[in-house]
Design a protein around this motif. Structure first.
Motif, PDB file in Angstrom:
ATOM      1  N   THR A  39       0.812  -1.221   0.000  1.00 48.86           N
ATOM      2  CA  THR A  39       0.000   0.000   0.000  1.00 48.86           C
ATOM      3  C   THR A  39       0.841   1.264   0.000  1.00 48.86           C
ATOM      4  N   GLN A  40       1.944   1.285   0.747  1.00 47.95           N
ATOM      5  CA  GLN A  40       2.743   2.514   0.763  1.00 47.95           C
ATOM      6  C   GLN A  40       3.305   2.821  -0.624  1.00 47.95           C
ATOM      7  N   SER A  41       3.683   1.809  -1.360  1.00 48.68           N
ATOM      8  CA  SER A  41       4.157   2.022  -2.722  1.00 48.68           C
ATOM      9  C   SER A  41       3.014   2.494  -3.621  1.00 48.68           C
ATOM     10  N   GLN A  42       1.832   1.917  -3.436  1.00 46.89           N
ATOM     11  CA  GLN A  42       0.669   2.364  -4.206  1.00 46.89           C
ATOM     12  C   GLN A  42       0.394   3.852  -3.952  1.00 46.89           C
ATOM     13  N   LEU A  43       0.374   4.228  -2.670  1.00 48.04           N
ATOM     14  CA  LEU A  43       0.102   5.628  -2.331  1.00 48.04           C
ATOM     15  C   LEU A  43       1.195   6.557  -2.865  1.00 48.04           C
ATOM     16  N   HIS A  44       2.426   6.090  -2.873  1.00 47.28           N
ATOM     17  CA  HIS A  44       3.536   6.897  -3.399  1.00 47.28           C
ATOM     18  C   HIS A  44       3.300   7.273  -4.862  1.00 47.28           C
ATOM     19  N   THR A  45       2.632   6.390  -5.630  1.00 47.67           N
ATOM     20  CA  THR A  45       2.404   6.685  -7.055  1.00 47.67           C
ATOM     21  C   THR A  45       1.481   7.881  -7.261  1.00 47.67           C
ATOM     22  N   VAL A  46       0.734   8.275  -6.219  1.00 46.05           N
ATOM     23  CA  VAL A  46      -0.132   9.451  -6.328  1.00 46.05           C
ATOM     24  C   VAL A  46       0.337  10.560  -5.376  1.00 46.05           C
ATOM     25  N   GLY A  47       1.615  10.493  -4.981  1.00 41.11           N
ATOM     26  CA  GLY A  47       2.218  11.572  -4.201  1.00 41.11           C
ATOM     27  C   GLY A  47       1.912  11.567  -2.721  1.00 41.11           C
ATOM     28  N   ILE A  48       1.480  10.438  -2.184  1.00 33.09           N
ATOM     29  CA  ILE A  48       1.152  10.369  -0.757  1.00 33.09           C
ATOM     30  C   ILE A  48       2.272   9.656  -0.013  1.00 33.09           C
ATOM     31  N   GLU A  49       2.801  10.319   1.011  1.00 32.01           N
ATOM     32  CA  GLU A  49       3.833   9.744   1.879  1.00 32.01           C
ATOM     33  C   GLU A  49       3.252   9.576   3.277  1.00 32.01           C
ATOM     34  N   LEU A  50       3.450   8.405   3.865  1.00 30.57           N
ATOM     35  CA  LEU A  50       2.941   8.184   5.213  1.00 30.57           C
ATOM     36  C   LEU A  50       3.842   8.821   6.257  1.00 30.57           C
ATOM     37  N   ASP A  51       3.190   9.354   7.282  1.00 30.33           N
ATOM     38  CA  ASP A  51       3.879   9.910   8.446  1.00 30.33           C
ATOM     39  C   ASP A  51       3.874   8.920   9.599  1.00 30.33           C
ATOM     40  N   ARG A  52       2.710   8.248   9.786  1.00 31.32           N
ATOM     41  CA  ARG A  52       2.598   7.317  10.908  1.00 31.32           C
ATOM     42  C   ARG A  52       1.475   6.321  10.657  1.00 31.32           C
ATOM     43  N   VAL A  53       1.563   5.225  11.398  1.00 28.70           N
ATOM     44  CA  VAL A  53       0.550   4.181  11.340  1.00 28.70           C
ATOM     45  C   VAL A  53       0.104   3.910  12.773  1.00 28.70           C
ATOM     46  N   GLU A  54      -1.195   3.975  12.992  1.00 24.93           N
ATOM     47  CA  GLU A  54      -1.760   3.701  14.315  1.00 24.93           C
ATOM     48  C   GLU A  54      -2.457   2.345  14.248  1.00 24.93           C
ATOM     49  N   GLU A  55      -2.157   1.475  15.215  1.00 28.85           N
ATOM     50  CA  GLU A  55      -2.780   0.155  15.249  1.00 28.85           C
ATOM     51  C   GLU A  55      -3.465  -0.045  16.594  1.00 28.85           C
ATOM     52  N   ARG A  56      -4.746  -0.391  16.550  1.00 30.61           N
ATOM     53  CA  ARG A  56      -5.519  -0.682  17.754  1.00 30.61           C
ATOM     54  C   ARG A  56      -5.893  -2.156  17.712  1.00 30.61           C
ATOM     55  N   LEU A  57      -5.654  -2.844  18.826  1.00 27.91           N
ATOM     56  CA  LEU A  57      -5.879  -4.285  18.894  1.00 27.91           C
ATOM     57  C   LEU A  57      -6.895  -4.626  19.963  1.00 27.91           C
ATOM     58  N   THR A  58      -7.773  -5.556  19.626  1.00 28.51           N
ATOM     59  CA  THR A  58      -8.693  -6.126  20.595  1.00 28.51           C
ATOM     60  C   THR A  58      -8.755  -7.625  20.318  1.00 28.51           C
ATOM     61  N   ALA A  59      -9.231  -8.379  21.297  1.00 28.30           N
ATOM     62  CA  ALA A  59      -9.440  -9.812  21.115  1.00 28.30           C
ATOM     63  C   ALA A  59     -10.923 -10.082  21.276  1.00 28.30           C
ATOM     64  N   ARG A  60     -11.423 -11.048  20.536  1.00 32.24           N
ATOM     65  CA  ARG A  60     -12.842 -11.381  20.614  1.00 32.24           C
ATOM     66  C   ARG A  60     -13.055 -12.781  20.067  1.00 32.24           C
ATOM     67  N   ALA A  61     -14.263 -13.280  20.275  1.00 38.84           N
ATOM     68  CA  ALA A  61     -14.653 -14.546  19.671  1.00 38.84           C
ATOM     69  C   ALA A  61     -14.891 -14.314  18.179  1.00 38.84           C
ATOM     70  N   PRO A  62     -14.541 -15.265  17.347  1.00 37.07           N
ATOM     71  CA  PRO A  62     -14.770 -15.089  15.906  1.00 37.07           C
ATOM     72  C   PRO A  62     -16.249 -15.254  15.566  1.00 37.07           C
TER      73      PRO A  62
END
Length: 198
Positions: free
Chosen positions: A121-144
């Motif tokens: 995805t970062q390479s895909q976004l780079h093709t349209v001039g978008i550079e990532l600054d940060r990635v936020e990840e939120r995790l939870t656990a649950r029953a499927p």
């Protein structure tokens, strides 16, 4: 595959985001040699079976709010399933969202037949001039859900890890949201926080 057989383990660490960013501008020949799944599993591209589906949809309120766009803004929903060839279940169930208007300048990004995209995805976004600054990840656990238990071939009682990954660009815009459902019985999450020296 019988559930008592050992599955390919996955170690997902937060260093993967910088690793992907470092490769986003590399030549295609470099990006095509390995991707984040190979990095997380130690497998090689010929070992993997990859499937992607794309569809466009109007942003429902929760996604519109997360992206900071009006409800109904056209999104590109991308569903990914990658598995080790001899195994029946994917490593994760991934659904990723992009604002169509942010990426429409490169029509290749709207076509699932261009997947897997070397560099992700970062390479895909780079093709349209978008550079990532940060990635936020939120995790939870649950029953499927029953469908998730079936698709991930989970043993009875095994939970899933639900990850919401939000990517921000250097202008502080949300540019990608991904919901990743990971099988907890074979996924390890590893977070190493580097601290700057005094």
């Amino acid at each position: 595959m019988p559930q008592d057989c050992e599955r390919t383990p996955v170690v997902r660490d937060n260093g993967r985001h910088q690793w992907e960013k470092d490769r986003a501008r590399a030549p295609r020949t470099v990006r095509a040699t390995t991707g984040a799944t190979e990095r997380d599993t130690g497998l090689h591209p010929p070992d993997l079976v990859f499937h992607a589906e794309y569809r466009e949809l109007p942003a429902p309120c929760p996604l519109a709010e997360a992206f900071g766009v009006p409800a109904g803004t056209l999104l590109l929903e991308r569903s990914y399933r990658t598995r080790y060839g001899p195994e029946s279940a994917p490593f994760a169930l991934v659904t990723s969202y992009l604002v169509r208007g942010m990426i429409a300048a490169n029509p290749d990004l709207l076509d699932a037949t261009n997947e897997p995209w070397p560099g992700g995805t970062q390479s895909q976004l780079h093709t349209v001039g978008i550079e990532l600054d940060r990635v936020e990840e939120r995790l939870t656990a649950r029953a499927p859900t029953p469908a998730e238990a079936r698709d991930l071939d989970l043993p009875s009682g095994a939970p899933v890890i639900q990850l919401r990954k939000t990517s921000y660009d250097i202008d502080d815009r949300v540019v990608n949201i991904a919901d990743v459902t990971l099988p907890a019985d074979r996924t390890e999450l590893l977070f190493t926080t580097r601290l700057e020296r005094w």
